[in-house]
Design a protein around this motif. Structure first.
Motif, PDB file in Angstrom:
ATOM      1  N   TYR A 117      -0.974  -4.440  -3.132  1.00 21.40           N
ATOM      2  CA  TYR A 117      -2.075  -3.541  -2.787  1.00 21.40           C
ATOM      3  C   TYR A 117      -3.133  -4.377  -2.058  1.00 21.40           C
ATOM      4  N   ASN A 137      -6.024  -3.184  -0.642  1.00 25.19           N
ATOM      5  CA  ASN A 137      -7.402  -2.689  -0.654  1.00 25.19           C
ATOM      6  C   ASN A 137      -7.675  -1.845  -1.893  1.00 25.19           C
ATOM      7  N   SER A 138      -7.116  -2.280  -3.017  1.00 28.13           N
ATOM      8  CA  SER A 138      -7.356  -1.570  -4.275  1.00 28.13           C
ATOM      9  C   SER A 138      -8.806  -1.784  -4.711  1.00 28.13           C
ATOM     10  N   PRO A 139      -9.324  -0.970  -5.647  1.00 31.02           N
ATOM     11  CA  PRO A 139     -10.701  -1.181  -6.128  1.00 31.02           C
ATOM     12  C   PRO A 139     -10.948  -2.609  -6.606  1.00 31.02           C
ATOM     13  N   LYS A 140      -9.955  -3.182  -7.263  1.00 28.94           N
ATOM     14  CA  LYS A 140     -10.093  -4.556  -7.759  1.00 28.94           C
ATOM     15  C   LYS A 140     -10.212  -5.544  -6.587  1.00 28.94           C
ATOM     16  N   ASP A 158       0.834  -1.215   0.000  1.00 34.82           N
ATOM     17  CA  ASP A 158       0.000   0.000   0.000  1.00 34.82           C
ATOM     18  C   ASP A 158       0.869   1.266   0.000  1.00 34.82           C
ATOM     19  N   LYS A 159       1.866   1.267  -0.917  1.00 37.73           N
ATOM     20  CA  LYS A 159       2.773   2.403  -1.134  1.00 37.73           C
ATOM     21  C   LYS A 159       3.720   2.661   0.037  1.00 37.73           C
ATOM     22  N   GLU A 217      -3.747  -7.624  -4.337  1.00 36.60           N
ATOM     23  CA  GLU A 217      -3.287  -7.424  -5.714  1.00 36.60           C
ATOM     24  C   GLU A 217      -1.764  -7.317  -5.708  1.00 36.60           C
ATOM     25  N   ARG A 223     -11.152  -4.818  -3.466  1.00 33.92           N
ATOM     26  CA  ARG A 223     -12.381  -4.555  -2.710  1.00 33.92           C
ATOM     27  C   ARG A 223     -13.598  -5.175  -3.385  1.00 33.92           C
ATOM     28  N   GLU A 225       1.448  -6.437  -7.988  1.00 34.01           N
ATOM     29  CA  GLU A 225       1.811  -5.720  -9.217  1.00 34.01           C
ATOM     30  C   GLU A 225       2.511  -6.674 -10.188  1.00 34.01           C
TER      31      GLU A 225
END
Length: 577
Positions: free
Chosen positions: A73, A75-78, A7-8, A51, A80, A53
């Motif tokens: 990631y 909790n990315s839109p994909k 998450d960055k 997710e 979620r 990368e």
């Protein structure tokens, strides 16, 4: 160590750990449903998807290991949207009648659906229906099962009983009892670990609270309740009470408000058990050339069920002493009835226990020695008592402390540690030393038997006799010990067994805290209570001494054998010949 980005956030984590663990170490929560560390890491629920990368497909965090340079990631839109879809699919095969579920407000699926903002399920509801027996202490609701397989794994890997398994195929796949049996015809030990590790309400104890409410409302009943040692270490958890505040004396106050006539402590009969079982052991030791060893403790009915179904040829090695629960029932409807000057038939005896197997134990046909029906009429789990507190609109945060009634409310530090693995052994050794030498040992002289190790051994010198003892908790560890005994690889004089990992504090009737194993913390509370008690030896309990003086005469007397001991062959397990 490897460097990854979650998450960055660029972090370093130990090589070889899972993505789930790496995220947790860095304060990033990833939801799970089926996951149990080291027990169930199969990614069946697909809730912990993340997710990665460079990868088109989402991967499960619970069983994929971190690698150098990973960019993740959580909790990315994909991610979620996939979680929402997967949880909706689970809900489409789940009985969502939450108001009537014992796990409402403490359900992992309910919380997950709320956290994801799911307020509708667009899929057709398909529930799996099957018969389930409502009289057995352990109940299964097939319509609530989410097929996470936690019950299978805890029963297989930890308890080694293999009661649960997958049944049917394809979309009809569900969890059921092995061997195409019904549960009450299986060799289930009723340890209840499947309940405390189920994330939803698919498994639960039989609800006996209505029987108790009826008794409390009956003016002709004298309601007597006993509270087990380990209950005091856990009853306040569902209310968010601090452990220092949630004392047993506040639970006593709550039960007085419910309307119980007399509130007593199972610690009283735990001390009585030590006097009987300890004396039995010393008698055996005096005649060791003609006796078979080891002597096994008999306090845990789940362990007794296990012994009778798995090692029936060794049942005679069990102590004949009843469990503290059953001793209390017999004493309440005999000695205490005489003290009150009442007909024992009027006494309604209730137990508050951390255990499911106790519900079965009180119904055994030979647990009626007081001559006034079953010695214990109803057993409530810690969870059931907590539900009664809510039903009575009692606010635990506002309770003051009140004392147990006497004389059956007096207990020692030796009794309170009965709830922790090794506690029965330690209490017995403290008094055995005194009974042999006439002097008290240091109260902590036998602390070697403490601790969370599943199988512990120790040796002690008892007035010139070398004693070899062992302690096991959890039925998987118990099976290893029993097999080693059978093969002659080990030998002991005295063995304590508890069916639940960590002992009664980790019992199947204790409050459920999903994903948390609290037996060690609860044990620490009991050992703290022991250390703070002015009386730390069972043979110094004044109420127990008075009970012998006025009623039982001495340990192992004729009346003691009638009321405080039992025949383990007087009842059968379903598959016992």
């Amino acid at each position: 160590m490897v460097t990854i980005t979650i998450d960055k956030k660029t972090v370093q984590v130990p090589k070889g750990i899972t993505i789930l663990e790496a995220a947790k170490q860095n304060g990033i929560p990833i939801p799970t449903l089926c996951y149990l560390k080291d027990i169930n890491e199969i990614g069946a629920c697909r809730v912990c998807l993340v997710e990665l990368e460079g990868k088109e497909r989402l991967i499960t965090a619970c069983n994929n290991v971190v690698e150098e340079g990973m960019v993740i990631y959580t909790n990315s839109p994909k991610v979620r949207q996939a979680r929402i879809t997967n949880v909706r699919l689970i809900l489409s095969q789940h009985d969502c009648n939450c108001p009537t579920c014992v796990r409402s407000g403490n359900c992992s699926l309910q919380k997950l659906a709320n956290d994801l903002g799911i307020i509708r399920v667009p899929y057709e509801k398909q529930l799996f229906h099957s018969r389930w027996t409502k009289n057995f202490p352990l109940l299964r609701n097939y319509e609530k099962c989410i097929k996470c397989m936690r019950c299978i794994q805890i029963c297989d890997k930890v308890q080694n009983m293999h009661v649960w398994d997958l049944a049917n195929t394809g979309s009809r796949t569900t969890v059921d009892v092995t061997g195409n049996r019904i549960l009450e015809e299986s060799d289930c030990a009723l340890c209840g670990q499947c309940i405390t590790h189920c994330p939803v309400g698919a498994l639960r104890e039989r609800d006996d609270t209505p029987k108790v409410f009826r008794a409390l409302a009956d003016p002709d009943k004298i309601t007597v309740v006993q509270i087990a040692p380990s209950v005091r270490a856990a009853w306040g958890e569902p209310f968010g009470l601090k452990r220092e505040f949630a004392t047993v004396k506040r639970l006593v106050t709550a039960m007085r408000r419910m309307g119980f006539d007399y509130i007593f402590d199972t610690n009283f009969t735990a001390d009585l058990t030590i006097m009987e079982e300890g004396s039995e052991f010393l008698e055996k030791l005096k005649n060791k050339e003609n006796e078979k060893f080891p002597l096994f403790t008999s306090c845990c009915p789940g362990w007794v069920r296990f012994m009778k179904s798995q090692y029936p040829d060794m049942v005679d090695l069990l102590s004949t002493a009843k469990s503290p629960q059953q001793m209390f029932g017999a004493v309440a409807k005999s000695y205490y009835a005489e003290l009150l000057g009442v007909d024992p038939e009027k006494i309604f005896c209730v137990s508050v226990m951390p255990c499911l197997a106790k519900k079965h134990e009180c119904t055994l046909p030979n647990m009626n020695d007081s001559g006034a029906g079953q010695d214990v009429d109803v057993v409530l789990t810690t969870r059931e008592v907590d539900r009664m507190i809510r039903a009575e609109h009692i606010i635990p945060q506002e309770l003051e402390e009140e004392e147990f009634d006497t004389p059956l409310g007096v207990g020692t530090g030796a009794a309170v540690i009965f709830g922790a693995t090794g506690g029965v052994m330690e209490a017995a050794l403290r008094s055995a030393y005194y009974l042999v030498t006439g002097e008290n040992p240091q109260p902590d002289a036998f602390r070697e038997v403490r601790g969370m190790n599943g199988w512990k051994e120790a040796s002690f010198n008892l007035a010139g006799t070398e004693l070899k003892v062992a302690v096991a908790s959890g039925l998987g560890n118990t099976r290893k010990l029993m097999e080693a005994l059978r093969k002659g690889e080990v030998s002991y004089h005295f063995v304590e067994i508890m069916a639940c990992p960590g002992g009664c504090v980790g019992g199947g009737g204790q409050p459920v805290r999903d994903g948390e194993e609290l037996a060690e913390i609860r044990s620490g509370i009991l050992y703290g209570l022991d250390a703070a008690n002015e009386l730390r030896f069972s043979h110094e309990n004044p109420s127990v001494l008075k009970c012998y003086e006025d009623y039982f005469e001495k340990p192992l007397s004729h009346r003691a054998h009638q009321l405080l001991h039992t025949d383990h062959h007087a009842w059968k397990m379903p598959d016992e010949k």
